[in-house]
Design an enzyme around this catalytic site. Structure first.
Site, mmCIF file in Angstrom:
data_model
loop_
_atom_site.group_PDB
_atom_site.id
_atom_site.type_symbol
_atom_site.label_atom_id
_atom_site.label_comp_id
_atom_site.label_asym_id
_atom_site.label_seq_id
_atom_site.Cartn_x
_atom_site.Cartn_y
_atom_site.Cartn_z
ATOM 1 N N LYS A 109 0.863 -1.172 0.000
ATOM 2 C CA LYS A 109 0.000 0.000 0.000
ATOM 3 C C LYS A 109 0.898 1.219 0.000
ATOM 4 C CE LYS A 109 -0.937 2.643 2.746
ATOM 5 N NZ LYS A 109 -0.427 4.015 3.110
ATOM 6 N N THR B 122 6.355 5.852 1.813
ATOM 7 C CA THR B 122 5.298 5.524 2.758
ATOM 8 C C THR B 122 4.599 4.282 2.272
ATOM 9 O OG1 THR B 122 4.945 7.741 3.445
ATOM 10 C CG2 THR B 122 3.158 6.283 3.803
ATOM 11 N N ASN C 139 -4.356 16.318 0.224
ATOM 12 C CA ASN C 139 -3.617 16.343 1.479
ATOM 13 C C ASN C 139 -4.098 17.419 2.431
ATOM 14 O OD1 ASN C 139 -1.245 14.297 1.568
ATOM 15 N ND2 ASN C 139 -1.378 14.981 -0.553
ATOM 16 N N SER D 201 -9.934 15.078 7.395
ATOM 17 C CA SER D 201 -11.377 15.206 7.604
ATOM 18 C C SER D 201 -12.117 14.047 6.955
ATOM 19 C CB SER D 201 -11.878 16.518 7.005
ATOM 20 O OG SER D 201 -11.610 16.573 5.618
#
Length: 383
Positions: free
Chosen positions: A168, A179, A378, A383
Protein backbone atom coordinates in the site's frame (compact mmCIF):
# COMPACT_ATOMS: atom_id res chain seq x y z
CA UNK A 1 -0.92 -12.46 -7.66
CA UNK A 2 -0.28 -11.63 -4.01
CA UNK A 3 1.07 -12.81 -0.69
CA UNK A 4 -0.69 -16.16 -1.06
CA UNK A 5 0.79 -16.98 -4.47
CA UNK A 6 3.60 -18.82 -2.69
CA UNK A 7 2.85 -22.15 -1.00
CA UNK A 8 2.54 -22.21 2.76
CA UNK A 9 0.75 -18.90 3.24
CA UNK A 10 -2.80 -17.91 4.08
CA UNK A 11 -4.29 -14.44 4.37
CA UNK A 12 -7.46 -12.56 5.17
CA UNK A 13 -8.77 -9.02 4.89
CA UNK A 14 -11.83 -7.76 6.76
CA UNK A 15 -13.66 -4.64 7.90
CA UNK A 16 -13.07 -4.48 11.64
CA UNK A 17 -14.58 -1.01 12.10
CA UNK A 18 -11.29 0.85 12.41
CA UNK A 19 -12.29 3.09 9.50
CA UNK A 20 -15.47 5.09 9.94
CA UNK A 21 -16.28 4.41 6.29
CA UNK A 22 -16.77 0.72 6.97
CA UNK A 23 -14.21 -0.22 4.33
CA UNK A 24 -11.84 -3.16 4.89
CA UNK A 25 -9.17 -2.15 7.36
CA UNK A 26 -7.56 -5.24 8.92
CA UNK A 27 -5.34 -7.80 7.20
CA UNK A 28 -3.65 -10.94 8.41
CA UNK A 29 -0.91 -12.93 6.69
CA UNK A 30 0.12 -16.26 8.20
CA UNK A 31 3.16 -18.40 7.41
CA UNK A 32 2.24 -22.07 7.79
CA UNK A 33 5.79 -23.26 7.28
CA UNK A 34 7.65 -25.49 7.53
CA UNK A 35 10.10 -22.56 7.64
CA UNK A 36 9.29 -19.35 9.49
CA UNK A 37 12.30 -17.28 8.46
CA UNK A 38 11.92 -13.58 7.80
CA UNK A 39 13.68 -10.28 7.17
CA UNK A 40 12.53 -6.69 7.37
CA UNK A 41 13.47 -3.17 6.35
CA UNK A 42 11.91 -0.18 8.07
CA UNK A 43 11.64 3.60 7.89
CA UNK A 44 14.77 5.69 8.42
CA UNK A 45 12.65 8.35 10.13
CA UNK A 46 13.82 8.88 13.71
CA UNK A 47 10.18 9.29 14.70
CA UNK A 48 9.01 5.69 14.46
CA UNK A 49 5.50 4.35 14.97
CA UNK A 50 4.92 1.80 17.73
CA UNK A 51 4.40 -1.11 15.30
CA UNK A 52 7.74 -0.32 13.64
CA UNK A 53 9.54 -0.45 16.98
CA UNK A 54 7.77 -3.72 17.86
CA UNK A 55 8.41 -5.38 14.51
CA UNK A 56 12.07 -4.37 14.50
CA UNK A 57 12.42 -6.23 17.79
CA UNK A 58 10.59 -9.26 16.38
CA UNK A 59 12.85 -9.37 13.32
CA UNK A 60 15.95 -9.57 15.50
CA UNK A 61 15.06 -13.25 15.92
CA UNK A 62 14.81 -13.81 12.16
CA UNK A 63 11.43 -15.56 12.49
CA UNK A 64 7.90 -14.33 11.74
CA UNK A 65 4.90 -16.63 11.86
CA UNK A 66 2.26 -13.98 11.08
CA UNK A 67 1.77 -10.31 10.27
CA UNK A 68 -1.17 -8.22 11.45
CA UNK A 69 -1.72 -5.07 9.40
CA UNK A 70 -4.29 -2.33 9.82
CA UNK A 71 -5.27 0.76 7.89
CA UNK A 72 -7.30 3.58 9.41
CA UNK A 73 -4.70 4.59 11.98
CA UNK A 74 -0.90 4.78 12.07
CA UNK A 75 -0.46 4.27 15.84
CA UNK A 76 2.44 6.74 15.57
CA UNK A 77 3.29 9.38 18.18
CA UNK A 78 0.91 7.70 20.62
CA UNK A 79 3.39 7.20 23.47
CA UNK A 80 3.63 4.18 25.76
CA UNK A 81 -0.08 3.47 25.35
CA UNK A 82 0.41 3.07 21.61
CA UNK A 83 3.19 0.55 22.13
CA UNK A 84 0.99 -1.38 24.53
CA UNK A 85 -1.70 -1.42 21.85
CA UNK A 86 0.77 -2.92 19.39
CA UNK A 87 1.85 -5.55 21.89
CA UNK A 88 -1.78 -6.37 22.64
CA UNK A 89 -2.36 -6.81 18.90
CA UNK A 90 0.48 -9.32 18.64
CA UNK A 91 -0.66 -11.14 21.77
CA UNK A 92 -4.24 -11.41 20.52
CA UNK A 93 -3.06 -12.82 17.20
CA UNK A 94 -0.76 -15.24 19.00
CA UNK A 95 -3.64 -16.45 21.15
CA UNK A 96 -5.95 -16.91 18.17
CA UNK A 97 -3.33 -18.69 16.08
CA UNK A 98 -1.56 -20.67 18.77
CA UNK A 99 1.71 -18.87 18.01
CA UNK A 100 4.25 -16.91 20.04
CA UNK A 101 3.66 -13.14 20.25
CA UNK A 102 7.41 -12.67 19.80
CA UNK A 103 7.12 -14.03 16.25
CA UNK A 104 4.22 -11.84 15.13
CA UNK A 105 4.96 -8.60 13.28
CA UNK A 106 2.54 -5.67 13.35
CA UNK A 107 2.15 -2.88 10.80
CA UNK A 108 -0.20 0.11 10.79
CA UNK A 109 -1.03 2.95 8.41
CA UNK A 110 -3.22 6.03 8.60
CA UNK A 111 -3.29 9.28 10.54
CA UNK A 112 -0.49 10.05 13.00
CA UNK A 113 -1.24 10.90 16.62
CA UNK A 114 -4.49 8.95 17.00
CA UNK A 115 -4.95 5.85 19.19
CA UNK A 116 -6.37 2.80 17.48
CA UNK A 117 -9.87 1.60 18.50
CA UNK A 118 -8.67 -1.55 20.22
CA UNK A 119 -12.21 -2.55 21.15
CA UNK A 120 -12.74 -3.12 17.39
CA UNK A 121 -9.27 -4.15 16.30
CA UNK A 122 -8.78 -7.02 18.76
CA UNK A 123 -12.10 -8.78 18.03
CA UNK A 124 -11.36 -8.24 14.35
CA UNK A 125 -8.23 -10.36 14.65
CA UNK A 126 -10.32 -13.31 15.74
CA UNK A 127 -12.65 -12.80 12.79
CA UNK A 128 -9.69 -12.57 10.40
CA UNK A 129 -8.24 -15.81 11.73
CA UNK A 130 -11.55 -17.49 10.95
CA UNK A 131 -11.41 -16.21 7.36
CA UNK A 132 -7.82 -17.21 6.59
CA UNK A 133 -7.51 -18.71 3.14
CA UNK A 134 -4.88 -19.59 0.58
CA UNK A 135 -6.95 -17.38 -1.75
CA UNK A 136 -7.11 -14.48 0.70
CA UNK A 137 -4.21 -12.44 -0.64
CA UNK A 138 -6.31 -10.00 -2.63
CA UNK A 139 -8.62 -9.27 0.30
CA UNK A 140 -5.58 -8.61 2.48
CA UNK A 141 -4.17 -6.20 -0.11
CA UNK A 142 -7.47 -4.31 -0.23
CA UNK A 143 -7.65 -4.04 3.56
CA UNK A 144 -4.35 -2.12 3.88
CA UNK A 145 -5.33 0.69 1.48
CA UNK A 146 -5.60 4.27 2.78
CA UNK A 147 -5.67 6.93 0.06
CA UNK A 148 -4.71 4.26 -2.48
CA UNK A 149 -7.16 4.11 -5.37
CA UNK A 150 -6.19 0.52 -6.21
CA UNK A 151 -4.68 -2.39 -4.34
CA UNK A 152 -1.18 -3.43 -5.35
CA UNK A 153 0.10 -6.99 -5.82
CA UNK A 154 2.88 -8.70 -7.76
CA UNK A 155 4.36 -12.16 -8.28
CA UNK A 156 7.44 -13.72 -9.90
CA UNK A 157 7.76 -17.43 -10.60
CA UNK A 158 11.07 -19.25 -10.18
CA UNK A 159 11.86 -22.85 -11.08
CA UNK A 160 9.55 -24.59 -8.65
CA UNK A 161 9.26 -21.66 -6.26
CA UNK A 162 7.50 -18.29 -6.09
CA UNK A 163 7.90 -14.79 -4.69
CA UNK A 164 4.70 -12.78 -4.23
CA UNK A 165 3.76 -9.60 -2.49
CA UNK A 166 1.32 -6.83 -1.69
CA UNK A 167 1.84 -3.14 -0.99
CA UNK A 168 0.00 0.00 0.00
CA UNK A 169 1.17 3.53 -0.57
CA UNK A 170 -0.02 6.69 -2.30
CA UNK A 171 1.21 9.64 -0.26
CA UNK A 172 4.33 10.61 1.74
CA UNK A 173 6.37 8.76 -0.87
CA UNK A 174 10.05 9.45 -0.28
CA UNK A 175 13.22 7.46 0.36
CA UNK A 176 13.85 5.51 3.51
CA UNK A 177 11.62 3.84 2.28
CA UNK A 178 8.51 5.35 0.80
CA UNK A 179 5.30 5.52 2.76
CA UNK A 180 4.38 1.94 2.44
CA UNK A 181 3.42 -1.29 4.01
CA UNK A 182 4.77 -4.22 2.01
CA UNK A 183 4.60 -7.93 2.73
CA UNK A 184 6.55 -10.26 0.46
CA UNK A 185 6.33 -14.03 0.69
CA UNK A 186 8.23 -16.93 -0.82
CA UNK A 187 7.98 -20.69 -0.63
CA UNK A 188 11.68 -21.03 -1.42
CA UNK A 189 13.78 -22.60 1.33
CA UNK A 190 15.96 -19.61 2.30
CA UNK A 191 17.48 -18.81 5.67
CA UNK A 192 17.10 -15.47 7.44
CA UNK A 193 20.51 -14.21 6.29
CA UNK A 194 19.67 -14.96 2.65
CA UNK A 195 16.33 -13.21 2.98
CA UNK A 196 17.92 -10.17 4.59
CA UNK A 197 20.59 -9.84 1.90
CA UNK A 198 18.05 -10.16 -0.92
CA UNK A 199 15.59 -7.74 0.66
CA UNK A 200 18.13 -5.02 1.41
CA UNK A 201 19.60 -5.22 -2.07
CA UNK A 202 16.12 -5.01 -3.60
CA UNK A 203 14.79 -2.13 -1.50
CA UNK A 204 17.96 -0.09 -2.09
CA UNK A 205 17.25 0.08 -5.82
CA UNK A 206 13.45 0.05 -5.83
CA UNK A 207 11.45 1.33 -2.85
CA UNK A 208 14.31 3.52 -1.66
CA UNK A 209 14.40 5.25 -5.05
CA UNK A 210 10.76 6.26 -5.14
CA UNK A 211 10.56 9.98 -4.34
CA UNK A 212 7.13 11.35 -5.06
CA UNK A 213 6.75 14.21 -2.61
CA UNK A 214 9.87 14.32 -0.43
CA UNK A 215 8.02 13.32 2.75
CA UNK A 216 9.26 10.39 4.84
CA UNK A 217 6.78 8.30 6.81
CA UNK A 218 6.93 7.10 10.41
CA UNK A 219 5.50 3.68 9.52
CA UNK A 220 7.35 2.26 6.51
CA UNK A 221 7.61 -1.50 6.78
CA UNK A 222 8.78 -4.04 4.22
CA UNK A 223 8.76 -7.68 5.30
CA UNK A 224 9.93 -10.82 3.48
CA UNK A 225 8.72 -14.16 4.82
CA UNK A 226 9.83 -17.63 3.70
CA UNK A 227 7.82 -20.82 4.24
CA UNK A 228 10.17 -23.30 2.57
CA UNK A 229 7.08 -25.17 1.38
CA UNK A 230 8.41 -25.57 -2.17
CA UNK A 231 11.40 -27.49 -0.77
CA UNK A 232 13.69 -25.71 -3.24
CA UNK A 233 16.72 -23.60 -2.37
CA UNK A 234 17.51 -21.36 -5.36
CA UNK A 235 20.90 -19.80 -5.97
CA UNK A 236 21.16 -16.60 -3.94
CA UNK A 237 21.60 -14.36 -6.97
CA UNK A 238 18.59 -15.90 -8.72
CA UNK A 239 16.46 -15.53 -5.61
CA UNK A 240 17.64 -11.95 -5.05
CA UNK A 241 16.71 -11.01 -8.61
CA UNK A 242 13.19 -12.41 -8.13
CA UNK A 243 12.77 -10.37 -4.95
CA UNK A 244 14.07 -7.28 -6.76
CA UNK A 245 11.63 -7.83 -9.63
CA UNK A 246 8.63 -8.06 -7.29
CA UNK A 247 9.78 -4.96 -5.38
CA UNK A 248 10.31 -3.07 -8.64
CA UNK A 249 6.81 -3.98 -9.83
CA UNK A 250 5.25 -2.84 -6.57
CA UNK A 251 7.33 0.36 -6.49
CA UNK A 252 6.12 1.29 -9.98
CA UNK A 253 2.54 0.68 -8.85
CA UNK A 254 3.11 3.01 -5.88
CA UNK A 255 4.29 5.79 -8.19
CA UNK A 256 1.42 5.15 -10.59
CA UNK A 257 -1.07 5.64 -7.77
CA UNK A 258 0.58 8.63 -6.07
CA UNK A 259 -1.89 11.15 -4.70
CA UNK A 260 -3.17 13.55 -7.32
CA UNK A 261 -0.40 12.81 -9.81
CA UNK A 262 -0.89 13.18 -13.55
CA UNK A 263 2.71 12.40 -14.60
CA UNK A 264 5.08 9.60 -13.61
CA UNK A 265 8.63 10.94 -13.91
CA UNK A 266 11.54 8.59 -14.56
CA UNK A 267 14.79 10.35 -13.71
CA UNK A 268 17.92 8.60 -14.88
CA UNK A 269 21.27 10.06 -13.94
CA UNK A 270 24.08 8.71 -16.11
CA UNK A 271 27.88 9.03 -16.34
CA UNK A 272 28.21 9.96 -12.67
CA UNK A 273 31.49 9.59 -10.80
CA UNK A 274 29.82 7.36 -8.17
CA UNK A 275 26.45 5.72 -7.65
CA UNK A 276 25.94 7.92 -4.58
CA UNK A 277 26.40 11.00 -6.79
CA UNK A 278 23.84 9.65 -9.24
CA UNK A 279 21.32 9.02 -6.48
CA UNK A 280 21.88 12.43 -4.88
CA UNK A 281 21.35 14.21 -8.19
CA UNK A 282 18.28 12.12 -8.99
CA UNK A 283 16.73 12.91 -5.63
CA UNK A 284 17.42 16.63 -6.04
CA UNK A 285 15.69 16.66 -9.42
CA UNK A 286 12.78 14.63 -8.04
CA UNK A 287 12.22 17.12 -5.20
CA UNK A 288 12.34 20.32 -7.24
CA UNK A 289 8.81 21.65 -6.91
CA UNK A 290 9.28 24.22 -9.68
CA UNK A 291 10.24 21.45 -12.08
CA UNK A 292 7.35 19.25 -10.89
CA UNK A 293 4.92 22.10 -11.56
CA UNK A 294 6.43 22.70 -14.99
CA UNK A 295 6.08 19.05 -15.93
CA UNK A 296 2.47 19.10 -14.77
CA UNK A 297 1.97 21.97 -17.22
CA UNK A 298 3.77 19.91 -19.90
CA UNK A 299 6.61 22.42 -20.04
CA UNK A 300 10.04 20.76 -20.69
CA UNK A 301 11.82 23.30 -18.48
CA UNK A 302 15.37 21.93 -18.51
CA UNK A 303 16.75 24.97 -16.70
CA UNK A 304 15.08 23.74 -13.54
CA UNK A 305 16.81 20.39 -13.96
CA UNK A 306 20.20 22.10 -14.11
CA UNK A 307 19.29 24.24 -11.13
CA UNK A 308 18.48 21.11 -9.11
CA UNK A 309 21.74 19.43 -10.12
CA UNK A 310 23.63 22.50 -8.98
CA UNK A 311 22.41 22.18 -5.39
CA UNK A 312 24.16 18.82 -4.91
CA UNK A 313 27.67 17.86 -3.83
CA UNK A 314 28.08 15.52 -6.82
CA UNK A 315 31.11 15.82 -9.06
CA UNK A 316 30.36 17.62 -12.34
CA UNK A 317 31.47 20.48 -14.55
CA UNK A 318 28.53 22.84 -15.21
CA UNK A 319 29.76 23.35 -18.77
CA UNK A 320 29.59 19.62 -19.53
CA UNK A 321 26.08 18.84 -18.27
CA UNK A 322 23.58 17.37 -20.72
CA UNK A 323 19.85 16.91 -20.16
CA UNK A 324 17.26 15.06 -22.22
CA UNK A 325 13.51 15.15 -21.70
CA UNK A 326 11.63 12.36 -23.42
CA UNK A 327 14.79 11.56 -25.40
CA UNK A 328 15.24 15.09 -26.76
CA UNK A 329 18.60 16.56 -25.64
CA UNK A 330 17.29 20.00 -24.75
CA UNK A 331 20.51 20.91 -22.94
CA UNK A 332 23.99 20.22 -24.28
CA UNK A 333 27.21 21.18 -22.52
CA UNK A 334 25.38 23.27 -19.96
CA UNK A 335 23.63 25.39 -22.56
CA UNK A 336 20.81 25.34 -25.13
CA UNK A 337 20.48 22.06 -26.98
CA UNK A 338 17.84 20.72 -29.33
CA UNK A 339 14.57 22.61 -29.85
CA UNK A 340 12.44 22.11 -26.73
CA UNK A 341 9.32 22.18 -28.92
CA UNK A 342 10.33 18.70 -30.10
CA UNK A 343 9.56 17.27 -26.65
CA UNK A 344 6.22 15.41 -26.64
CA UNK A 345 4.71 15.84 -23.16
CA UNK A 346 1.23 14.45 -23.86
CA UNK A 347 1.70 11.10 -22.16
CA UNK A 348 1.73 10.16 -18.49
CA UNK A 349 5.33 8.99 -18.35
CA UNK A 350 8.02 11.67 -18.55
CA UNK A 351 11.65 10.60 -18.93
CA UNK A 352 14.45 12.87 -17.76
CA UNK A 353 18.06 11.91 -18.43
CA UNK A 354 20.79 13.88 -16.67
CA UNK A 355 24.29 13.25 -17.99
CA UNK A 356 26.99 14.38 -15.53
CA UNK A 357 29.90 13.46 -17.85
CA UNK A 358 32.06 12.40 -14.92
CA UNK A 359 32.23 8.60 -14.91
CA UNK A 360 30.34 5.40 -15.54
CA UNK A 361 27.83 5.14 -12.68
CA UNK A 362 24.07 5.61 -12.94
CA UNK A 363 20.83 5.49 -10.95
CA UNK A 364 17.10 5.76 -11.61
CA UNK A 365 14.70 7.68 -9.35
CA UNK A 366 10.93 7.77 -9.87
CA UNK A 367 8.87 10.85 -9.01
CA UNK A 368 5.58 12.58 -9.87
CA UNK A 369 4.39 16.00 -10.89
CA UNK A 370 2.89 18.47 -8.41
CA UNK A 371 -0.81 19.05 -8.97
CA UNK A 372 -3.71 20.95 -7.47
CA UNK A 373 -5.32 17.57 -6.79
CA UNK A 374 -2.33 16.62 -4.60
CA UNK A 375 -2.74 19.80 -2.55
CA UNK A 376 -6.49 19.29 -2.22
CA UNK A 377 -6.21 15.65 -1.18
CA UNK A 378 -3.62 16.34 1.48
CA UNK A 379 -5.42 19.40 2.84
CA UNK A 380 -8.65 17.45 3.18
CA UNK A 381 -7.19 14.09 4.28
CA UNK A 382 -7.72 14.36 8.04
CA UNK A 383 -11.38 15.21 7.60
Amino acid sequence: MSVTAAKGFAAAGIAAGIKESGSPDLALVVNRGPRLTAAGVFTANRVKAAPVVWSQQVLEGGRVSAVVLNSGGANACTGPDGFRDTRATAEKAAEALGHSAGEIAVASTGLIGVRLPMDRLLPGIGIAVGELSELGGEKAAIAIKTTDTVHKTAVVQGEGWTVGGMAKGAGMLAPGLATMLVVLTTDADVDAAGLDAALRAATRKTFDRVDSDGCMSTNDTVLLLASGAAEVTPAQDVFAEAVRAVCDDLARQLIGDAEGASKDIRIEVINAATEDDAVEVGRSIARNNLLKCALHGEDPNWGRVLSAIGTTSAAFDPDKLNVAINDVWVCRNGSVGDDRDLVDMRYREVRITADLAEGGESAVIWANDLTADYVHENSAYSS
